[in-house]
Design a protein around this motif. Structure first.
Motif, PDB file in Angstrom:
ATOM      1  N   LEU A 142       0.958  -1.316  -0.004  1.00 32.38           N
ATOM      2  CA  LEU A 142      -0.042  -0.049   0.034  1.00 32.38           C
ATOM      3  C   LEU A 142       0.995   1.174  -0.019  1.00 32.38           C
ATOM      4  O   LEU A 142       0.809   2.156   0.924  1.00 32.38           O
ATOM      5  N   ALA A 143       1.692   1.223  -0.943  1.00 28.71           N
ATOM      6  CA  ALA A 143       2.525   2.404  -1.128  1.00 28.71           C
ATOM      7  C   ALA A 143       2.020   3.651  -2.130  1.00 28.71           C
ATOM      8  O   ALA A 143       1.380   3.398  -2.832  1.00 28.71           O
ATOM      9  N   LEU A 144       2.378   4.810  -1.725  1.00 27.50           N
ATOM     10  CA  LEU A 144       1.976   5.964  -2.552  1.00 27.50           C
ATOM     11  C   LEU A 144       2.533   5.930  -3.784  1.00 27.50           C
ATOM     12  O   LEU A 144       1.608   6.103  -4.938  1.00 27.50           O
ATOM     13  N   CYS A 145       3.730   5.494  -4.092  1.00 23.86           N
ATOM     14  CA  CYS A 145       4.403   5.115  -5.251  1.00 23.86           C
ATOM     15  C   CYS A 145       5.598   4.700  -5.327  1.00 23.86           C
ATOM     16  O   CYS A 145       6.027   4.536  -4.181  1.00 23.86           O
ATOM     17  N   ALA A 146       6.076   3.978  -6.285  1.00 26.80           N
ATOM     18  CA  ALA A 146       7.304   3.034  -6.217  1.00 26.80           C
ATOM     19  C   ALA A 146       8.651   3.905  -6.342  1.00 26.80           C
ATOM     20  O   ALA A 146       8.430   5.173  -6.969  1.00 26.80           O
ATOM     21  N   TRP A 147       9.551   3.806  -5.623  1.00 25.68           N
ATOM     22  CA  TRP A 147      10.933   4.418  -5.677  1.00 25.68           C
ATOM     23  C   TRP A 147      11.640   3.776  -7.028  1.00 25.68           C
ATOM     24  O   TRP A 147      11.855   2.461  -6.770  1.00 25.68           O
ATOM     25  N   PRO A 148      12.197   4.650  -8.004  1.00 24.64           N
ATOM     26  CA  PRO A 148      12.667   3.829  -9.117  1.00 24.64           C
ATOM     27  C   PRO A 148      14.058   3.148  -8.651  1.00 24.64           C
ATOM     28  O   PRO A 148      14.957   3.604  -8.163  1.00 24.64           O
ATOM     29  N   ALA A 149      14.163   2.117  -9.211  1.00 23.91           N
ATOM     30  CA  ALA A 149      15.524   1.222  -9.123  1.00 23.91           C
ATOM     31  C   ALA A 149      16.740   1.972  -9.673  1.00 23.91           C
ATOM     32  O   ALA A 149      16.605   2.706 -10.565  1.00 23.91           O
ATOM     33  N   ARG A 150      17.674   2.009  -8.969  1.00 28.83           N
ATOM     34  CA  ARG A 150      18.903   2.573  -9.311  1.00 28.83           C
ATOM     35  C   ARG A 150      18.813   4.177  -9.969  1.00 28.83           C
ATOM     36  O   ARG A 150      19.236   4.817 -10.835  1.00 28.83           O
ATOM     37  N   SER A 151      18.089   4.841  -8.981  1.00 34.23           N
ATOM     38  CA  SER A 151      17.576   5.976  -9.213  1.00 34.23           C
ATOM     39  C   SER A 151      18.817   7.253  -9.052  1.00 34.23           C
ATOM     40  O   SER A 151      19.796   6.899  -8.339  1.00 34.23           O
ATOM     41  N   PRO A 152      18.811   8.104  -9.872  1.00 31.21           N
ATOM     42  CA  PRO A 152      19.877   9.126  -9.677  1.00 31.21           C
ATOM     43  C   PRO A 152      19.856   9.769  -8.219  1.00 31.21           C
ATOM     44  O   PRO A 152      18.834   9.665  -7.393  1.00 31.21           O
ATOM     45  N   ASP A 153      20.676  10.921  -7.864  1.00 26.78           N
ATOM     46  CA  ASP A 153      20.740  11.467  -6.632  1.00 26.78           C
ATOM     47  C   ASP A 153      19.509  12.468  -6.520  1.00 26.78           C
ATOM     48  O   ASP A 153      19.891  13.820  -6.759  1.00 26.78           O
ATOM     49  N   LEU A 154      18.457  12.194  -6.364  1.00 28.93           N
ATOM     50  CA  LEU A 154      17.031  13.004  -6.250  1.00 28.93           C
ATOM     51  C   LEU A 154      16.939  13.340  -4.879  1.00 28.93           C
ATOM     52  O   LEU A 154      16.391  14.454  -4.694  1.00 28.93           O
ATOM     53  N   THR A 155      17.214  12.835  -3.630  1.00 28.69           N
ATOM     54  CA  THR A 155      17.004  13.311  -2.424  1.00 28.69           C
ATOM     55  C   THR A 155      17.914  14.150  -1.965  1.00 28.69           C
ATOM     56  O   THR A 155      19.017  14.205  -2.171  1.00 28.69           O
ATOM     57  N   MET A 156      17.280  14.668  -0.556  1.00 30.17           N
ATOM     58  CA  MET A 156      18.160  15.693  -0.027  1.00 30.17           C
ATOM     59  C   MET A 156      19.502  14.863   0.665  1.00 30.17           C
ATOM     60  O   MET A 156      20.674  15.524   0.613  1.00 30.17           O
ATOM     61  N   CYS A 157      19.238  13.611   0.864  1.00 36.28           N
ATOM     62  CA  CYS A 157      20.316  13.048   1.769  1.00 36.28           C
ATOM     63  C   CYS A 157      21.480  12.880   0.620  1.00 36.28           C
ATOM     64  O   CYS A 157      22.605  12.970   0.938  1.00 36.28           O
TER      65      CYS A 157
END
Length: 222
Positions: A142-157
């Motif tokens: 029951l997720a809002l959306c999926a986090w993409p595999a091997r995603s680029p540096d999108l987050t603040m962390c």
């Protein structure tokens, strides 16, 4: 690309960003080794450079979560390896208690690291924050959306916090023991003030746009 499109659509709701909590782990070595995957040597010719790594360097694994207003952490994991159980214990006994003390209407993000994919972790998120978490998910989650595999540096962390902390920690003389290393990490994280967070969050929409322009490819070099 699908994730970027979905995120931009959700960001049309002005309250969305204020509810979003990004999270991540990082490893800090006593040797000063920086394991950020976006450390690159770029050039038009092969540099013929040799990089030496110390095997089994003493290290500490650190977790943080970031909202528009504050950094939650650091949380230091015991041992050299983060398992699904130790990650779940941290969520239950530390992070969600801290998040719920500030708001019960947050949206929690985690990436696709193996401990996050543990069945007990997925079950906990489905029960605690149904339709209010982002991460690697199965068909029944029951997720809002999926986090993409091997995603680029999108987050603040990814594009801000860990680089900032490591730049402040690994200043000569380097830490010589875990207590010193943990103290430096804590001091650096505590020095992140509200204005810095606001500027970093403003970069988030830019990174989403750049990722779309790059066709979903890597953007760390841009």
């Amino acid at each position: 690309m699908e994730f970027c499109d979905s995120m931009l659509e959700m960001m049309e709701d002005e309250s969305f960003i204020s509810r979003l909590i990004f999270s991540d782990e990082a490893t800090f070595h006593l040797s000063g080794t920086v394991n950020r995957h976006n450390v690159r040597i770029l050039g038009t010719e092969h540099p013929h450079e040799t990089v030496e790594h110390e095997r089994d360097s003493p290290k500490v694994n650190v977790f943080c979560a970031v909202s528009q207003d504050k950094v939650y952490g650091p949380f230091f994991f015991e041992g050299n390896t983060i398992t699904g159980q130790t990650y779940l214990d941290m969520l239950q006994n530390w992070l969600f208690t801290s998040l719920q003390a500030d708001s019960h209407d947050f949206i929690f993000q985690q990436d696709g690291a193996p401990p996050h994919w543990h069945l007990m972790v997925q079950a906990f998120l489905n029960e605690e924050v149904p339709q209010r978490w982002i991460g690697q998910k199965g068909a029944q989650d029951l997720a809002l959306c999926a986090w993409p595999a091997r995603s680029p540096d999108l987050t603040m962390c990814d594009f801000f916090l860990w680089g900032y902390v490591k730049d402040h920690d690994y200043v000569p003389p380097l830490p010589t023991n875990f207590d010193d290393l943990k103290h430096r990490i804590t001091t650096a994280i505590n020095s992140v003030h509200h204005d810095m967070l606001i500027r970093a969050w403003e970069e988030f929409s830019y990174h989403i746009d750049v990722a779309r322009a790059a066709g979903g490819g890597h953007i760390e070099h841009l």
